[in-house]
Design a protein around this motif. Structure first.
Motif, PDB file in Angstrom:
ATOM      1  N   ARG A 243      36.280  72.670  59.005  1.00 20.57           N
ATOM      2  CA  ARG A 243      37.130  72.487  60.183  1.00 20.57           C
ATOM      3  C   ARG A 243      38.535  72.143  59.691  1.00 20.57           C
ATOM      4  O   ARG A 243      38.760  71.068  59.133  1.00 20.57           O
ATOM      5  CB  ARG A 243      36.577  71.382  61.084  1.00 20.57           C
ATOM      6  CG  ARG A 243      35.221  71.701  61.704  1.00 20.57           C
ATOM      7  CD  ARG A 243      34.742  70.543  62.561  1.00 20.57           C
ATOM      8  NE  ARG A 243      35.703  70.244  63.625  1.00 20.57           N
ATOM      9  CZ  ARG A 243      35.727  69.090  64.291  1.00 20.57           C
ATOM     10  NH1 ARG A 243      34.872  68.129  63.976  1.00 20.57           N
ATOM     11  NH2 ARG A 243      36.622  68.893  65.249  1.00 20.57           N
ATOM     12  N   MET A 244      39.428  73.077  59.888  1.00 22.04           N
ATOM     13  CA  MET A 244      40.793  72.916  59.405  1.00 22.04           C
ATOM     14  C   MET A 244      41.755  72.837  60.589  1.00 22.04           C
ATOM     15  O   MET A 244      41.485  73.359  61.676  1.00 22.04           O
ATOM     16  CB  MET A 244      41.181  74.091  58.499  1.00 22.04           C
ATOM     17  CG  MET A 244      40.214  74.365  57.356  1.00 22.04           C
ATOM     18  SD  MET A 244      40.073  72.993  56.198  1.00 22.04           S
ATOM     19  CE  MET A 244      41.740  72.961  55.530  1.00 22.04           C
ATOM     20  N   ASP A 245      42.888  72.185  60.363  1.00 21.91           N
ATOM     21  CA  ASP A 245      43.925  72.113  61.388  1.00 21.91           C
ATOM     22  C   ASP A 245      45.288  72.053  60.708  1.00 21.91           C
ATOM     23  O   ASP A 245      45.388  71.726  59.513  1.00 21.91           O
ATOM     24  CB  ASP A 245      43.724  70.890  62.279  1.00 21.91           C
ATOM     25  CG  ASP A 245      44.374  71.067  63.645  1.00 21.91           C
ATOM     26  OD1 ASP A 245      44.998  72.129  63.873  1.00 21.91           O
ATOM     27  OD2 ASP A 245      44.272  70.151  64.482  1.00 21.91           O
TER      28      ASP A 245
ATOM     29  N   SER B 150      58.211  70.778  57.880  1.00 25.89           N
ATOM     30  CA  SER B 150      57.118  70.299  57.022  1.00 25.89           C
ATOM     31  C   SER B 150      55.843  70.245  57.852  1.00 25.89           C
ATOM     32  O   SER B 150      55.809  69.603  58.908  1.00 25.89           O
ATOM     33  CB  SER B 150      57.441  68.914  56.461  1.00 25.89           C
ATOM     34  OG  SER B 150      58.581  68.961  55.638  1.00 25.89           O
ATOM     35  N   LEU B 151      54.807  70.917  57.360  1.00 30.14           N
ATOM     36  CA  LEU B 151      53.520  70.965  58.050  1.00 30.14           C
ATOM     37  C   LEU B 151      52.457  70.313  57.179  1.00 30.14           C
ATOM     38  O   LEU B 151      52.558  70.291  55.948  1.00 30.14           O
ATOM     39  CB  LEU B 151      53.120  72.412  58.350  1.00 30.14           C
ATOM     40  CG  LEU B 151      54.125  73.261  59.135  1.00 30.14           C
ATOM     41  CD1 LEU B 151      53.595  74.683  59.295  1.00 30.14           C
ATOM     42  CD2 LEU B 151      54.415  72.647  60.494  1.00 30.14           C
ATOM     43  N   SER B 152      51.426  69.809  57.821  1.00 29.67           N
ATOM     44  CA  SER B 152      50.295  69.221  57.107  1.00 29.67           C
ATOM     45  C   SER B 152      49.040  70.028  57.420  1.00 29.67           C
ATOM     46  O   SER B 152      48.693  70.218  58.591  1.00 29.67           O
ATOM     47  CB  SER B 152      50.096  67.759  57.525  1.00 29.67           C
ATOM     48  OG  SER B 152      48.997  67.189  56.834  1.00 29.67           O
ATOM     49  N   VAL B 153      48.381  70.527  56.358  1.00 31.67           N
ATOM     50  CA  VAL B 153      47.099  71.227  56.509  1.00 31.67           C
ATOM     51  C   VAL B 153      46.002  70.186  56.313  1.00 31.67           C
ATOM     52  O   VAL B 153      45.899  69.569  55.244  1.00 31.67           O
ATOM     53  CB  VAL B 153      46.957  72.365  55.488  1.00 31.67           C
ATOM     54  CG1 VAL B 153      45.639  73.102  55.703  1.00 31.67           C
ATOM     55  CG2 VAL B 153      48.132  73.327  55.601  1.00 31.67           C
ATOM     56  N   VAL B 154      45.182  69.981  57.341  1.00 27.07           N
ATOM     57  CA  VAL B 154      44.222  68.882  57.354  1.00 27.07           C
ATOM     58  C   VAL B 154      42.798  69.431  57.338  1.00 27.07           C
ATOM     59  O   VAL B 154      42.465  70.350  58.100  1.00 27.07           O
ATOM     60  CB  VAL B 154      44.422  67.995  58.603  1.00 27.07           C
ATOM     61  CG1 VAL B 154      43.500  66.780  58.535  1.00 27.07           C
ATOM     62  CG2 VAL B 154      45.867  67.566  58.721  1.00 27.07           C
TER      63      VAL B 154
ATOM     64  N   SER C 116      37.212  66.988  51.850  1.00 28.49           N
ATOM     65  CA  SER C 116      36.918  66.559  53.215  1.00 28.49           C
ATOM     66  C   SER C 116      37.714  65.304  53.546  1.00 28.49           C
ATOM     67  O   SER C 116      37.877  64.409  52.709  1.00 28.49           O
ATOM     68  CB  SER C 116      35.416  66.286  53.346  1.00 28.49           C
ATOM     69  OG  SER C 116      35.120  65.726  54.599  1.00 28.49           O
ATOM     70  N   ASP C 117      38.244  65.241  54.772  1.00 28.19           N
ATOM     71  CA  ASP C 117      39.029  64.099  55.249  1.00 28.19           C
ATOM     72  C   ASP C 117      40.288  63.892  54.408  1.00 28.19           C
ATOM     73  O   ASP C 117      40.672  62.766  54.102  1.00 28.19           O
ATOM     74  CB  ASP C 117      38.173  62.828  55.254  1.00 28.19           C
ATOM     75  CG  ASP C 117      38.821  61.704  56.057  1.00 28.19           C
ATOM     76  OD1 ASP C 117      39.571  62.017  56.995  1.00 28.19           O
ATOM     77  OD2 ASP C 117      38.586  60.525  55.736  1.00 28.19           O
ATOM     78  N   ASP C 118      40.931  64.996  54.031  1.00 26.26           N
ATOM     79  CA  ASP C 118      42.166  64.919  53.259  1.00 26.26           C
ATOM     80  C   ASP C 118      43.131  65.972  53.797  1.00 26.26           C
ATOM     81  O   ASP C 118      42.772  66.803  54.645  1.00 26.26           O
ATOM     82  CB  ASP C 118      41.876  65.147  51.776  1.00 26.26           C
ATOM     83  CG  ASP C 118      42.979  64.583  50.881  1.00 26.26           C
ATOM     84  OD1 ASP C 118      43.977  64.075  51.425  1.00 26.26           O
ATOM     85  OD2 ASP C 118      42.833  64.666  49.645  1.00 26.26           O
ATOM     86  N   SER C 119      44.363  65.942  53.302  1.00 25.76           N
ATOM     87  CA  SER C 119      45.370  66.879  53.790  1.00 25.76           C
ATOM     88  C   SER C 119      46.318  67.246  52.660  1.00 25.76           C
ATOM     89  O   SER C 119      46.338  66.606  51.605  1.00 25.76           O
ATOM     90  CB  SER C 119      46.155  66.272  54.959  1.00 25.76           C
ATOM     91  OG  SER C 119      46.876  65.127  54.525  1.00 25.76           O
ATOM     92  N   SER C 120      47.122  68.280  52.912  1.00 20.19           N
ATOM     93  CA  SER C 120      48.132  68.710  51.950  1.00 20.19           C
ATOM     94  C   SER C 120      49.349  69.203  52.728  1.00 20.19           C
ATOM     95  O   SER C 120      49.211  69.844  53.781  1.00 20.19           O
ATOM     96  CB  SER C 120      47.587  69.826  51.063  1.00 20.19           C
ATOM     97  OG  SER C 120      48.533  70.193  50.079  1.00 20.19           O
TER      98      SER C 120
END
Length: 404
Positions: free
Chosen positions: A255-257, A275-279, A314-318
């Motif tokens: 599940r990505m957002d 700036s975007l965050s891929v979660v 899992s439960d991280d972002s970039s």
């Protein structure tokens, strides 16, 4: 032909002896034994024949042979005929024959024909039997099915195992144990234990058993190799034990957002960085992730549209950045569609599009919300900070350096 040594019959075991009389009672034949017992298809069996005479006169030129009828045969290096020679009254002899058992021999008693003759008589025949059975009774796993085929952490599945008797003999006392004892196996039985029993299987028969299991909520998505211990016996009472393996797949749907982190763009007809965050909000890690900002009439791209991110746990972002120029006629709310391509923990590739949202404002909104003033205040604060640092530097210079 090779002479054989005369021997007394009582020197050989008689547990499997079957006495046959030939040549009008001149000779008695005894099927003494054969080895191995039972004989095995595709292999050799040694057969011992006892020959004795109760004639009052010496029998001359005594000769015996086996008739190599199916499933038995004699190799070219062996002889089907054995010569005893002269047999005095009440004497005995033991003959040994090496037979090959056909690979397709039927399980059970198979007939072996024997014949003997002397100088005064033609061939006289008699029959005995040799029991044939595969030495290794083979119990195999015909099929393993899980329903559902993949289970998520914290989920349940039913594992159905179909056992098949591939032996030529019946099997009995069949016990199966699904070994979930390893600390590295995040799976537990639900509703019943891990052992099952099958009373018996005839050759070629199949029967299914099932296990209800649950994956731990903390289980990592991957394929888990579970030992299945088997124990059973053939119809002669010989017992067998072996370990097979079944696979249980624990998987989690990624599940990505994509969400907006920051931008200095506040009005149309201007450019800047977004700036975007891929979660990763799923339970499965992803890898080889690329993020591609798709085109739109609301903006023009000023930087490459594709960014390689790599792995996200899992439960991280970039974070990723793009430079864009917002069109003069852009709507107040602008969608930033980002196409994500990645591989999950099971090496399956996914492609999906997620959108972040940014807002641009009218001049009136910018004034009323003090958006530029806040930006100006930031510049003032930075300017004051720089001035203070310059003053401190000048003061230290005058106090220490200039005095010297």
């Amino acid at each position: 032909m090779k002479k054989v040594i005369l021997a007394m019959l009582f020197l050989m075991p008689f547990a499997f002896a079957a006495t046959m009389t030939v040549l009008s009672g001149q000779l008695e034949l005894a099927s003494l034994r054969y080895s191995p017992q039972p004989a095995e298809p595709g292999k050799y069996v040694d057969f011992w024949l006892g020959v004795s005479t109760k004639a009052r006169d010496t029998l001359t030129d005594v000769e015996c042979a086996v008739v190599p009828d199916y499933p038995f045969s004699i190799d070219a290096t062996e002889s089907a005929n054995k010569t005893i020679g002269d047999m005095p009254p009440y004497s005995s002899a033991v003959l040994q024959f090496k037979l090959r058992v056909d690979a397709n021999a039927v399980k059970g008693d198979n007939r072996l024909t024997l014949k003997c003759r002397t100088g005064g008589y033609d061939w006289g025949a008699a029959n005995t039997t040799i029991y044939v059975q595969p030495q290794d009774a083979v119990l195999t796993i015909g099929k393993v099915e899980a329903n559902p085929p993949e289970v998520e952490p914290g989920g349940m599945t039913r594992v159905t195992i179909t056992m098949k008797n591939d032996a030529q003999t019946s099997l009995k006392d069949i016990a199966l144990k699904l070994d979930l004892s390893s600390v590295t196996t995040p799976i537990a039985p639900i509703g019943s234990g891990t052992e099952r029993r099958i009373g018996g299987l005839v050759p070629g028969e199949s029967q299914s058993v099932y296990f209800e299991v649950m994956a731990y909520a903390s289980a990592q998505p991957q394929v888990y190799k579970i030992p299945l211990d088997l124990a059973y016996a053939d119809e002669l009472g010989k017992t067998y034990e072996k370990t097979e393996y079944v696979g249980i797949v624990i998987s989690a749907t990624p599940r990505m957002d994509v969400i907006l982190e920051d931008t200095k763009i506040i009005r149309p007809d201007t450019g800047g960085t977004v700036s975007l965050s891929v979660v990763n909000i799923g339970k499965s890690d992803v890898k080889f992730l690329t993020a591609k900002l798709l085109p739109s009439n609301a903006y023009s791209l000023l930087s490459p549209n594709e960014v390689y991110v790599g792995a996200i746990s899992s439960d991280d972002s970039s974070s990723i950045e793009y430079k864009i120029f917002v069109a003069k006629d852009a709507p107040h709310t602008i969608d930033l569609p980002v196409q994500l391509t990645y591989t999950d923990a099971s090496n399956r590739q996914h492609t999906e599009t997620k959108s972040a949202t940014m807002r641009v404002y009218t001049e009136e909104e910018i004034t009323n919300m003090d958006l530029e003033q806040k930006a100006g205040m930031n510049i003032i604060v930075v300017g004051i900070g720089v001035a203070v640092l310059l003053y401190i530097g000048y003061y230290l210079y005058k106090r220490f350096v200039k005095k010297k």
